[in-house]
Motif scaffolding. Structure first.
Motif, short mmCIF file in Angstrom:
data_model
loop_
_atom_site.label_atom_id
_atom_site.label_comp_id
_atom_site.label_asym_id
_atom_site.label_seq_id
_atom_site.Cartn_x
_atom_site.Cartn_y
_atom_site.Cartn_z
N MET A 1 0.78 -1.23 0.22
CA MET A 1 0.04 0.21 -0.16
C MET A 1 0.81 1.16 -0.02
SD MET A 1 -3.15 1.00 2.46
CE MET A 1 -3.84 -0.83 2.29
N LYS A 2 0.36 2.25 -1.31
CA LYS A 2 1.12 3.84 -1.22
C LYS A 2 1.03 4.51 0.30
CE LYS A 2 1.29 3.61 -6.37
NZ LYS A 2 0.65 4.19 -7.11
N THR A 3 1.45 5.20 0.52
CA THR A 3 0.88 6.60 1.65
C THR A 3 0.08 6.77 1.95
OG1 THR A 3 2.84 7.56 0.68
CG2 THR A 3 1.74 8.76 2.35
N LEU A 4 -0.48 6.85 2.53
CA LEU A 4 -2.03 6.64 3.37
C LEU A 4 -2.37 7.70 3.29
CD1 LEU A 4 -2.07 4.57 6.94
CD2 LEU A 4 -2.74 3.54 4.49
N ALA A 5 -3.98 8.08 2.88
CA ALA A 5 -4.81 9.18 2.47
C ALA A 5 -4.61 10.27 3.82
CB ALA A 5 -5.98 8.99 1.44
N PRO A 6 -5.27 11.33 3.80
CA PRO A 6 -5.57 11.90 4.65
C PRO A 6 -6.91 11.49 4.76
CG PRO A 6 -5.03 13.74 2.83
CD PRO A 6 -4.83 12.19 2.65
N ILE A 7 -7.87 11.59 6.12
CA ILE A 7 -9.17 12.13 5.93
C ILE A 7 -9.63 13.16 6.19
CG2 ILE A 7 -10.58 10.66 7.63
CD1 ILE A 7 -8.88 8.48 8.35
N ALA A 8 -10.62 13.66 5.55
CA ALA A 8 -11.06 14.59 5.94
C ALA A 8 -12.74 14.56 6.36
CB ALA A 8 -11.42 16.08 4.61
N LEU A 9 -12.80 14.90 7.83
CA LEU A 9 -14.26 14.97 8.34
C LEU A 9 -14.92 16.44 8.31
CD1 LEU A 9 -16.35 12.97 10.58
CD2 LEU A 9 -14.27 13.51 12.34
N ASN B 1 -8.53 2.96 1.21
CA ASN B 1 -7.09 3.67 0.99
C ASN B 1 -6.35 2.17 -0.52
OD1 ASN B 1 -5.25 5.17 2.00
ND2 ASN B 1 -6.37 4.25 4.15
N GLU B 2 -6.45 1.10 -0.52
CA GLU B 2 -6.45 -0.02 -1.18
C GLU B 2 -7.22 0.69 -2.62
OE1 GLU B 2 -6.49 -5.07 -2.04
OE2 GLU B 2 -6.98 -4.00 -0.11
N ALA B 3 -8.23 1.07 -2.55
CA ALA B 3 -8.66 1.32 -3.54
C ALA B 3 -8.14 2.58 -4.56
CB ALA B 3 -10.45 1.43 -2.79
N LEU B 4 -7.43 3.62 -3.93
CA LEU B 4 -6.66 4.94 -4.61
C LEU B 4 -5.96 3.96 -4.87
CD1 LEU B 4 -7.35 7.20 -1.30
CD2 LEU B 4 -8.42 7.39 -3.75
N ASP B 5 -5.40 3.03 -4.43
CA ASP B 5 -3.94 2.46 -5.23
C ASP B 5 -4.06 1.41 -6.72
OD1 ASP B 5 -2.84 3.58 -3.52
OD2 ASP B 5 -2.16 2.07 -2.09
N LEU C 1 -23.21 -3.44 8.10
CA LEU C 1 -22.11 -3.24 7.22
C LEU C 1 -21.06 -4.72 7.71
CD1 LEU C 1 -20.71 -0.61 10.47
CD2 LEU C 1 -20.83 -0.75 8.24
N SER C 2 -20.63 -4.88 7.11
CA SER C 2 -19.47 -5.89 6.37
C SER C 2 -18.25 -5.37 6.51
CB SER C 2 -19.54 -6.19 4.93
OG SER C 2 -18.75 -7.75 4.39
N GLU C 3 -16.88 -7.18 7.13
CA GLU C 3 -16.14 -6.92 7.71
C GLU C 3 -14.68 -8.04 7.08
OE1 GLU C 3 -14.43 -5.26 9.92
OE2 GLU C 3 -16.91 -4.57 11.04
N LYS C 4 -15.31 -8.15 5.76
CA LYS C 4 -15.38 -9.29 4.71
C LYS C 4 -14.26 -8.43 4.00
CE LYS C 4 -16.33 -12.76 1.45
NZ LYS C 4 -17.10 -13.56 0.72
N LYS C 5 -12.70 -8.46 3.33
CA LYS C 5 -12.27 -8.10 3.09
C LYS C 5 -12.83 -8.05 1.30
CE LYS C 5 -7.42 -7.88 1.18
NZ LYS C 5 -7.07 -6.78 1.17
N VAL C 6 -12.60 -6.61 0.92
CA VAL C 6 -12.46 -6.58 -0.48
C VAL C 6 -11.91 -6.66 -1.37
CG1 VAL C 6 -13.78 -4.46 -2.31
CG2 VAL C 6 -14.43 -4.85 -0.10
N ILE C 7 -12.07 -7.70 -2.93
CA ILE C 7 -10.92 -7.94 -3.74
C ILE C 7 -11.36 -6.93 -4.77
CG2 ILE C 7 -9.76 -9.69 -4.54
CD1 ILE C 7 -9.69 -9.97 -2.15
N PHE C 8 -10.36 -6.11 -5.12
CA PHE C 8 -10.35 -5.38 -5.97
C PHE C 8 -10.14 -6.22 -7.71
CE2 PHE C 8 -9.79 -2.56 -2.30
CZ PHE C 8 -11.01 -1.68 -2.49
N THR C 9 -11.41 -5.43 -8.18
CA THR C 9 -11.35 -5.54 -9.75
C THR C 9 -10.34 -4.31 -10.35
OG1 THR C 9 -12.79 -7.47 -9.67
CG2 THR C 9 -12.61 -7.34 -12.26
N GLU C 10 -9.66 -5.15 -11.14
CA GLU C 10 -9.49 -3.97 -12.67
C GLU C 10 -9.62 -3.85 -13.73
OE1 GLU C 10 -5.46 -2.96 -12.50
OE2 GLU C 10 -4.58 -4.29 -10.91
#
Length: 311
Positions: free
Chosen positions: A1-9, A115-119, A256-265
């Motif tokens: 994973m690259k640099t973590l994204a900042p969170i804007a709340l 964060n993974e989606a951003l990468d 809410l789901s805690e199941k890990k998401v596998i991203f598809t490109e």
């Protein structure tokens, strides 16, 4: 994973919901390594002063993150201006951002997911944004991916990149040309026929929404939002404490789901999912009544009508 994204709340006048959100955010495994930027809007009227004050007192106590920086507006901007200004400030410095509002509840892997989606999708210029919310629509078990594409974005727990953010046309400068084009209007409503109604209200200044303007800009650029099959976020902002929503929120509740998401490109549009998605967001009778009342300056009857019809 690259640099973590900042969170804007973005917070306003809901101290209880803000505290619940922060608790769920701190339970995320990446929280302690993430920078949190909190934007607190000033009260719109005297009736909100105490709740805004309570919210501001709470956010000053927040710990558990890599860093916490608070921006308190001395004047009321409204949610739309607050989000546009705040996201622009953070994304211009960091190039990407994860955005939350004060009525969200999160899974423990919410930050990992976005964060993974951003990468994964950074180089895919057809992707406008990624959301953590999964509307409760029927998806065939034959669909083999954990994520899918949609024509519209979502304002509940999402992320994007600097180059996409600066594609926005916030002033709707081409609206008059667009509204005369029947084909374009039909295409815009592929994400739900509520979009056109909200855009009209925004243009008429009877709605102040950054989200509908974002959806319109996304449509004009022909780009998509990535949605998860299983939700990583719940919205808890409906009801008495809601500033902008009049419904009970039952329709929008996802587990809410805690199941890990596998991203598809290189995701492709799925017509069955898109049809279910559109039907989900198309206006029901209550939504049509709400639009009519707002369109005709009868806002004072809006909450009463919704409560009555939902009994």
């Amino acid at each position: 994973m690259k640099t973590l994204a900042p969170i804007a709340l973005f917070v306003y006048s809901r101290p209880k919901e803000t505290e619940e959100l922060i608790k769920s955010l701190k339970n995320n495994r990446l929280a302690k390594d993430s920078s949190l930027f909190i934007f607190s809007d000033a009260p719109k009227h005297e009736g909100h002063t105490e709740l805004v004050s309570q919210t501001r007192q709470f956010i000053k106590t927040i710990t558990g993150f890599k860093s916490v920086e608070i921006f308190e507006s001395p004047v009321n901007k409204g949610l739309a201006r607050s989000v546009i200004d705040g996201v622009t400030q953070i994304i211009d410095e960091y190039g990407k951002v994860i955005v939350l509002e004060d009525d969200d509840l999160l899974s423990t892997d919410f930050l990992e997911y976005l964060n993974e989606a951003l990468d994964v999708y950074e180089a895919d210029k057809s992707i406008w944004s990624v959301t953590a919310y999964a509307p409760p629509i029927d998806i065939s078990p034959d669909y083999k991916h954990d994520v899918y594409l949609s024509y519209r974005g979502c304002s509940w727990g999402w992320c994007t990149w600097k180059d996409r953010w600066h594609k926005h046309n916030w002033d709707l400068s081409d609206y008059k040309k667009f509204i005369k084009n029947t084909l374009e209007k039909k295409r815009f409503q592929k994400g739900g026929n509520d979009l056109l109604k909200m855009l009209e209200l925004q243009y008429l200044k009877k709605l102040d929404s950054w989200a509908i303007r974002s959806c319109y800009s996304q449509f004009k650029h022909g780009m998509y939002t990535v949605y998860p099959i299983r939700s990583k976020i719940q919205n808890i902002g409906f009801g008495e404490t809601s500033t902008h929503c009049t419904s009970s929120g039952t329709k929008y509740k996802s587990d809410l789901s805690e199941k890990k998401v596998i991203f598809t490109e290189n995701l492709e549009l799925n017509e069955k999912i898109l049809q279910e998605f559109k039907q989900y967001y198309d206006l029901d009778i209550i939504g049509r009544i709400g639009y009519f009342l707002k369109r005709n300056n009868l806002d004072g009857y809006l909450k009463w009508a919704v409560k009555y019809l939902r009994k």
